[in-house]
Design an enzyme around this catalytic site. Structure first.
Site, mmCIF file in Angstrom:
data_model
loop_
_atom_site.group_PDB
_atom_site.id
_atom_site.type_symbol
_atom_site.label_atom_id
_atom_site.label_comp_id
_atom_site.label_asym_id
_atom_site.label_seq_id
_atom_site.Cartn_x
_atom_site.Cartn_y
_atom_site.Cartn_z
ATOM 1 C CB ILE A 117 -0.940 0.007 1.239
ATOM 2 C CG1 ILE A 117 -1.796 -1.265 1.262
ATOM 3 C CG2 ILE A 117 -1.805 1.266 1.248
ATOM 4 C CD1 ILE A 117 -2.640 -1.496 0.033
ATOM 5 C CB THR A 146 -5.980 -2.603 8.643
ATOM 6 O OG1 THR A 146 -6.032 -2.345 7.245
ATOM 7 C CG2 THR A 146 -7.332 -3.075 9.127
ATOM 8 C CG ASP A 168 10.296 -0.363 4.093
ATOM 9 O OD1 ASP A 168 9.126 -0.461 3.696
ATOM 10 O OD2 ASP A 168 10.851 -1.237 4.805
ATOM 11 C CG HIS A 200 -33.185 -13.500 -4.653
ATOM 12 N ND1 HIS A 200 -32.956 -12.249 -4.137
ATOM 13 C CD2 HIS A 200 -34.425 -13.862 -4.256
ATOM 14 C CE1 HIS A 200 -34.014 -11.862 -3.445
ATOM 15 N NE2 HIS A 200 -34.926 -12.833 -3.515
ATOM 16 C CB CYS A 203 -7.130 -7.776 4.149
ATOM 17 S SG CYS A 203 -5.767 -6.885 3.390
ATOM 18 C CB VAL A 253 -6.323 -0.563 -3.171
ATOM 19 C CG1 VAL A 253 -6.636 0.897 -3.400
ATOM 20 C CG2 VAL A 253 -5.134 -0.738 -2.234
ATOM 21 N NE ARG A 284 1.331 -9.646 2.844
ATOM 22 C CZ ARG A 284 1.002 -8.365 2.940
ATOM 23 N NH1 ARG A 284 1.443 -7.648 3.942
ATOM 24 N NH2 ARG A 284 0.223 -7.807 2.033
ATOM 25 C CE LYS A 343 -6.405 -10.634 -4.393
ATOM 26 N NZ LYS A 343 -7.516 -9.712 -4.240
ATOM 27 C CE LYS A 345 -8.893 -2.297 5.673
ATOM 28 N NZ LYS A 345 -8.534 -2.455 4.295
HETATM 29 N N1 SAJ Z 1 -11.850 -15.540 -1.362
HETATM 30 C C1 SAJ Z 1 -12.673 -16.646 -1.355
HETATM 31 N N2 SAJ Z 1 -13.919 -16.526 -1.886
HETATM 32 C C2 SAJ Z 1 -14.372 -15.355 -2.419
HETATM 33 C C3 SAJ Z 1 -13.517 -14.229 -2.408
HETATM 34 C C4 SAJ Z 1 -12.257 -14.352 -1.877
HETATM 35 O O1 SAJ Z 1 -12.328 -17.737 -0.867
HETATM 36 O O2 SAJ Z 1 -15.525 -15.314 -2.869
HETATM 37 C C5 SAJ Z 1 -10.508 -15.643 -0.726
HETATM 38 C C6 SAJ Z 1 -9.362 -15.370 -1.675
HETATM 39 O O3 SAJ Z 1 -8.996 -16.521 -2.401
HETATM 40 C C7 SAJ Z 1 -8.286 -14.938 -0.708
HETATM 41 C C8 SAJ Z 1 -9.076 -14.200 0.369
HETATM 42 O O4 SAJ Z 1 -10.415 -14.620 0.229
HETATM 43 O O5 SAJ Z 1 -7.638 -16.043 -0.107
HETATM 44 C C9 SAJ Z 1 -8.993 -12.693 0.315
HETATM 45 O O6 SAJ Z 1 -9.091 -12.224 -1.009
HETATM 46 P P1 SAJ Z 1 -9.933 -10.929 -1.448
HETATM 47 O O7 SAJ Z 1 -9.774 -10.761 -2.902
HETATM 48 O O8 SAJ Z 1 -11.310 -11.014 -0.957
HETATM 49 O O9 SAJ Z 1 -9.310 -9.746 -0.631
HETATM 50 P P2 SAJ Z 1 -7.866 -9.150 -0.312
HETATM 51 O O10 SAJ Z 1 -7.444 -9.659 1.022
HETATM 52 O O11 SAJ Z 1 -6.902 -9.304 -1.434
HETATM 53 O O12 SAJ Z 1 -8.235 -7.600 -0.209
HETATM 54 C C10 SAJ Z 1 -9.262 -7.190 0.687
HETATM 55 C C11 SAJ Z 1 -10.213 -6.269 -0.058
HETATM 56 N N3 SAJ Z 1 -11.422 -6.059 0.734
HETATM 57 C C12 SAJ Z 1 -12.651 -6.211 0.230
HETATM 58 O O13 SAJ Z 1 -12.853 -6.528 -0.908
HETATM 59 C C13 SAJ Z 1 -13.787 -5.938 1.172
HETATM 60 C C14 SAJ Z 1 -9.523 -4.962 -0.365
HETATM 61 O O14 SAJ Z 1 -10.433 -4.022 -0.897
HETATM 62 C C15 SAJ Z 1 -8.887 -4.379 0.896
HETATM 63 O O15 SAJ Z 1 -8.173 -3.207 0.611
HETATM 64 C C16 SAJ Z 1 -7.919 -5.384 1.458
HETATM 65 O O16 SAJ Z 1 -8.658 -6.559 1.781
HETATM 66 C C17 SAJ Z 1 -7.280 -4.817 2.698
HETATM 67 O O17 SAJ Z 1 -6.126 -4.364 2.609
HETATM 68 O O18 SAJ Z 1 -7.922 -4.746 3.744
#
Ligand code: SAJ
Length: 427
Positions: free
Chosen positions: A12, A118, A31, A241, A257, A152, A319, A312, A203
């Site tokens: 970030i 956060t 850093d 739905h 996160c 983000v 991490r 992902k 958040k």
């Molecule tokens: N995942 C699932 N099923 C889903 C969606 C995600 O199993 O339907 C898993 C992913 O594979 C991964 C994890 O969840 O392991 C998290 O992935 P993510 O794409 O949902 O989120 P992050 O951690 O990369 O980023 C999130 C985001 N938050 C939201 O979408 C509400 C991002 O906007 C935030 O900035 C970030 O957390 C953060 O820094 O907090």
């Protein structure tokens, strides 16, 4: 030209520093990682993020952004350091503390301090403000203080930094307004000001919402496995739905996160957060669930080719990745494990990485744990030629297999792995 000091050049902090530099500020990125700082001063980056390399090069070459291991006098300080969990899941605020302390010698009256990291609710008021106050400043009057959580999505950081709505919580109104002005230099989404407490909590709830909903999808997968139902089809149909949005199940929830933030709420109000707590437990149970299913399709001592180490798809971040736990569990069960991830460099991990060809050589199963774009169309000829048993177990439902002689399992047909429930379905 106003000057910004960004403390923490991670996923970030670095893009944020670069965006401010692009929008006209003089920026110093700080850093403790000297390697990251040296790379930055050469116009290079130490992380993978679409478009970031080019942007950093441009602003460094233009003399707008530089790296340093120590802060400098500035108008605005942005703290963007990690807030990991301790093993008991409480928040480790050591980086926030040391980053805040590191800027104290450089503060001047009228400066604005913004925390992007956060943090658990009440951290700005009860933890950060007192550190600044203790060095003699009247916070909110001489030093302005705000919390502006980042929102983000890795892989889309440069787009979302600009377009997403920003929530800015000020320790008082004037702090919030000053911080809003700063972000207004490049944010095109709405900028909404509120209190520090509301900003902190909103958040955390964003990520908690996602975590709990993924837990629901994962629970649906387990239920469907038991009852012989295609969970993926159920999700697709239920989502027709207009007010339903079931999330996608997977091998667990990783990243810094979703797998971390809900604990910040649990820590502060444990009695009041049983649902959030249970969601975490369900998501944490998924690596074991995956390995139990591998055991149904691969004999003891067989070779499992794990595809995807990152938490992902299409990023390089490992991490809290569920893959790491799944690999350990597979090894505990005495499987031979090979690892393939085109987005991860060998120096990032302690495991030996393989090429696609080596990973699948003599393997009994390809276990897909991440939906990288490279995995969508696997080389089926090579799978036939090289694998001992051509089986693909796709926990992310991202692979398209055309050949009927390759056995393909995803979360829609897990029950077919177990003869007992398969019989149940036939009846
Ligand atoms: N995942 C699932 N099923 C889903 C969606 C995600 O199993 O339907 C898993 C992913 O594979 C991964 C994890 O969840 O392991 C998290 O992935 P993510 O794409 O949902 O989120 P992050 O951690 O990369 O980023 C999130 C985001 N938050 C939201 O979408 C509400 C991002 O906007 C935030 O900035 C970030 O957390 C953060 O820094 O907090």
């Amino acid at each position: 030209m106003k000057k910004i000091c960004v403390v923490g050049l991670g996923y970030i902090g670095l893009p944020t520093a670069a965006m401010f530099a692009k929008s006209g500020y003089e920026v110093v990125g700080v850093d403790i990682n000297e390697k990251a700082v040296n790379l930055l001063n050469q116009g290079q980056i130490h992380i993978e993020e679409i478009g970031l390399g080019e942007l950093v090069k441009t602003v460094v070459d233009a003399g707008r952004l530089k790296g340093s291991v120590t802060p400098e006098y500035s108008d605005i300080f942005i703290i963007s350091v990690p807030t990991p969990n301790y093993p008991d899941h409480t928040a480790n605020l050591e980086y926030v503390k040391s980053a805040t302390e590191s800027i104290l010698p450089y503060l001047k009256e009228g400066n604005l301090v913004i925390v992007e990291s956060t943090i658990p609710p009440r951290t700005i008021d009860d933890f950060v403000a007192p550190i600044i106050q203790a060095s003699g400043w009247r916070v909110g009057e001489e030093i302005y203080l705000a919390h502006c959580p980042e929102r983000v999505l890795p892989g889309r950081i440069l787009i979302e930094l600009v377009e997403n709505i920003r929530i800015i919580g000020g320790i008082n109104k004037v702090s919030a307004i000053k911080a809003a002005e700063v972000y207004g230099s490049f944010v095109t989404g709405d900028i909404i000001t509120t209190s520090t407490l509301t900003a902190e909590m909103s958040k955390l709830m964003e990520n908690t919402f996602r975590d709990v909903n993924i837990a629901l999808a994962n629970e649906l997968t387990k239920i469907s496995d038991k009852l012989g139902i295609n969970a993926l089809e159920v999700i697709e149909l239920a989502n027709k739905h207009p007010r339903v949005n079931l999330h996608q199940p997977g091998p667990g929830v990783g990243g810094h996160c979703l797998a971390v933030d809900p604990y910040f709420i649990i820590e502060k109000a444990p009695e009041e957060s049983p649902l959030i707590n249970y969601g975490r437990k369900i998501n944490n149970s998924m690596p074991k669930f995956v390995v139990e299913h591998v055991e149904k399709i691969v004999e003891k001592n067989g070779k499992v080719a794990v595809f995807g180490l990152t938490y992902k798809g299409n990023i390089d971040d490992v991490r809290e990745s569920p893959s790491l736990e799944i690999i350990s569990l597979l090894k505990e069960k005495e499987y031979k494990v090979s690892l393939y991830d085109p987005h991860v460099k060998q120096e990032q991990v302690n495991f030996q990485l393989s090429s696609f060809d080596d990973a699948i050589f003599q393997a009994d199963c390809i276990l897909i744990l991440t939906d990288h774009i490279e995995f969508k169309g696997l080389d089926e000829v090579k799978i036939h030629l090289k694998m001992r048993n051509p089986i693909v177990f796709d926990t992310k439902n991202c692979v398209k297999i055309n050949s009927e002689s390759i056995k393909y399992y995803n979360y829609g047909n897990l029950f077919k792995m177990s003869s007992k429930t398969a019989d149940l379905v036939k009846k």
